[in-house]
Design an enzyme around this catalytic site. Structure first.
Site, PDB file in Angstrom:
ATOM      1  N   ALA A  29       0.818  -1.209   0.000  1.00 11.32           N
ATOM      2  CA  ALA A  29       0.000   0.000   0.000  1.00 11.32           C
ATOM      3  C   ALA A  29       0.854   1.262   0.000  1.00 11.32           C
ATOM      4  O   ALA A  29       0.605   2.206  -0.759  1.00 11.32           O
ATOM      5  CB  ALA A  29      -0.931  -0.012   1.210  1.00 11.32           C
ATOM      6  N   CYS A 177      -2.270  -2.276  12.566  1.00  6.77           N
ATOM      7  CA  CYS A 177      -3.690  -2.183  12.917  1.00  6.77           C
ATOM      8  C   CYS A 177      -3.946  -2.739  14.316  1.00  6.77           C
ATOM      9  O   CYS A 177      -4.413  -3.866  14.484  1.00  6.77           O
ATOM     10  CB  CYS A 177      -4.574  -2.895  11.904  1.00  6.77           C
ATOM     11  SG  CYS A 177      -6.320  -2.496  12.133  1.00  6.77           S
ATOM     12  N   THR A 323      -1.413   1.741  10.059  1.00  4.90           N
ATOM     13  CA  THR A 323      -2.651   1.400   9.371  1.00  4.90           C
ATOM     14  C   THR A 323      -2.607   1.901   7.933  1.00  4.90           C
ATOM     15  O   THR A 323      -1.830   2.792   7.592  1.00  4.90           O
ATOM     16  CB  THR A 323      -3.871   2.036  10.064  1.00  4.90           C
ATOM     17  OG1 THR A 323      -3.784   3.466   9.941  1.00  4.90           O
ATOM     18  CG2 THR A 323      -3.933   1.649  11.538  1.00  4.90           C
ATOM     19  N   ALA A 325      -4.883   3.657   6.654  1.00  5.58           N
ATOM     20  CA  ALA A 325      -5.333   5.049   6.714  1.00  5.58           C
ATOM     21  C   ALA A 325      -4.159   5.999   6.917  1.00  5.58           C
ATOM     22  O   ALA A 325      -4.138   7.110   6.370  1.00  5.58           O
ATOM     23  CB  ALA A 325      -6.354   5.214   7.837  1.00  5.58           C
ATOM     24  N   CYS A 357      -8.614   3.560  12.811  1.00  2.00           N
ATOM     25  CA  CYS A 357      -8.875   2.155  13.091  1.00  2.00           C
ATOM     26  C   CYS A 357     -10.381   1.938  13.163  1.00  2.00           C
ATOM     27  O   CYS A 357     -11.017   2.321  14.144  1.00  2.00           O
ATOM     28  CB  CYS A 357      -8.218   1.744  14.403  1.00  2.00           C
ATOM     29  SG  CYS A 357      -8.322  -0.023  14.738  1.00  2.00           S
TER      30      CYS A 357
END
Length: 428
Positions: A29, A177, A323, A325, A357
């Site tokens: 990612a 996470c 994460t 995000a 989260c």
């Protein structure tokens, strides 16, 4: 915050193998998002992505696979199809770094030279750190949503377990996470509740951490579900050994006075989250700082020693939550700072530690925890629309339907919806 213009070493004296303006190590990612963001801003540069795997995984979806919401296939795509236009994919692993010489060594025996390096290798799941775990994963009731191949087994166990002991674990921080160990548990408890089995199954959560969640504002709604599902919450309890055939989990427990004891817990289902660490190739390199993570400035994400090296994602030595995000916000920051570095200019953007989260407390409701450095609350949407301190249907809708599209078709493609890089020195 101040930042000085970097001095990039003369590459001519160290030339070996291929040369690129930017080399991104890692095609997950963080790596793909950053590469796409760079190339969308400046298409004429040369950029290579070093990634050995032919598959790319949407890891945030594995919780929903383990909860019977997603199919396993929904979380996997071809790496080749995600490489951004203008980038070269080097299908090999990085085996070493020479940052003084601007070189990355590869598993195929070659080396790649760069002007700017972006490190996005992710982290290592250390399954072998728990005695007996590797031998019993995927059988004897032992599972984990932290692996693509095991998440379906989690849902199989949830469906077939009718009575007995269900044990869920969380190792010491940092982990990717940090809410995922709880997510698996809440979705399982909700499924058992819906089937009328809640009174037949004893659920315990053993976490090595001193508290349920690291940001205090989100603890009360989570404790509501701990109590609703009658979960036995065991703090400072770290899994050290698994006897799969005997169905026994061994924990090291730390008391308030610091003394340690060992306990054995029988299980019919055991969901394990393994300890996690920086990859050896990073830990054993000049890039490593505290704990073996890449040593970077927490705001600019530039290396603290090598001015033409950046890191983001799970491998970066920052205190934010690890994460997807966080990556979505970090990638544009790194992209513009990489381009500034190529232009021999100071960093122009900074990162505030944002992470999120989505805590799946039941099927259809999520507590969406969003926070920045220091545990500062950092909601994306106004609280009248989405109150992150309460379980909401809207947050579940975002998790199930919006976030996967945002991931595959947004961040991995360099589309930066609501995450424009913040300019250093301007108000947030």
């Amino acid at each position: 915050m101040t930042d000085t213009a970097p001095s990039i070493p003369n590459l001519a004296s160290t030339a070996r193998g291929l040369t690129y303006d930017v080399v991104v190590v890692g095609g997950g990612a963080a790596g793909l998002s950053t590469a796409a963001s760079i190339l969308k801003r400046r298409g004429g540069i040369t950029l290579a992505i070093i990634e050995p795997s032919g598959s790319h995984f949407y890891q945030p979806g594995w919780t929903l696979v383990g909860g019977g919401v997603f199919k396993q296939s929904q979380t996997r795509r071809s790496e080749k199809k995600l490489i951004p236009t203008g980038a070269d994919w080097v299908q090999a692993a990085a085996t070493g770094f020479e940052p003084e010489a601007n070189l990355v060594h590869l598993s195929n025996g070659s080396s790649i030279r760069y002007e700017v390096l972006v490190v996005a290798t992710g982290l290592t799941l250390d399954w072998d750190a728990i005695e007996g775990l590797s031998e019993t994963l995927g059988r004897n009731g032992v599972t984990s949503n932290y692996r693509y191949d095991l998440a379906p087994y989690t849902w199989q166990m949830v469906q077939t377990l009718g009575r007995g002991n269900a044990v869920f674990t969380q190792p010491p921080m940092p982990i990717k996470c940090a809410g995922a160990p709880q997510k698996a548990m809440y979705l399982a408890c909700d499924a058992w509740r819906r089937r009328g089995l809640a009174d037949n199954i004893n659920v315990s959560f053993h976490t090595a951490t001193p508290g349920l969640f690291g940001v205090k504002e989100f603890v009360p709604p989570l404790m509501d579900y701990i109590n609703r599902y009658h979960i036995d919450l065991c703090l400072k309890s770290n899994l050290t050994k698994v006897d799969g055939k005997g169905r026994i989990a061994t924990f090291e427990n730390v008391a308030g006075d610091g003394s340690k004891t060992t306990s054995e817990v029988e299980f019919d289902m055991l969901h394990v989250v393994p300890p996690q660490r920086a990859p050896d190739v990073i830990r054993n390199s000049a890039l490593a700082g505290d704990g073996g993570w890449v040593s970077v400035d927490p705001a600019t994400l530039r290396h603290t020693k090598f001015a033409n090296v950046f890191a983001l994602g799970d491998v970066a030595g920052t205190s934010n939550a690890k994460t997807a995000a966080a990556v979505r916000v970090q990638a544009p920051v790194v992209a513009v700072n990489v381009l500034a570095t190529l232009d021999h200019k100071p960093a122009v953007a900074d990162y505030d530690g944002y992470g999120a989260c989505p805590l799946t407390v039941e099927r259809g409701r999520i507590v969406l925890a969003e926070f920045a450095y220091g545990g500062k609350l950092a909601p994306t949407l106004p609280t009248w629309l989405l109150n992150g301190r309460k379980p909401t249907h809207l947050a579940w809708f975002l998790k199930e339907w919006v976030m996967p599209v945002l991931y595959w078709d947004g961040m991995l493609r360099g589309h930066e919806l609501m995450v424009a890089p913040h300019k250093i020195g301007t108000p947030r």
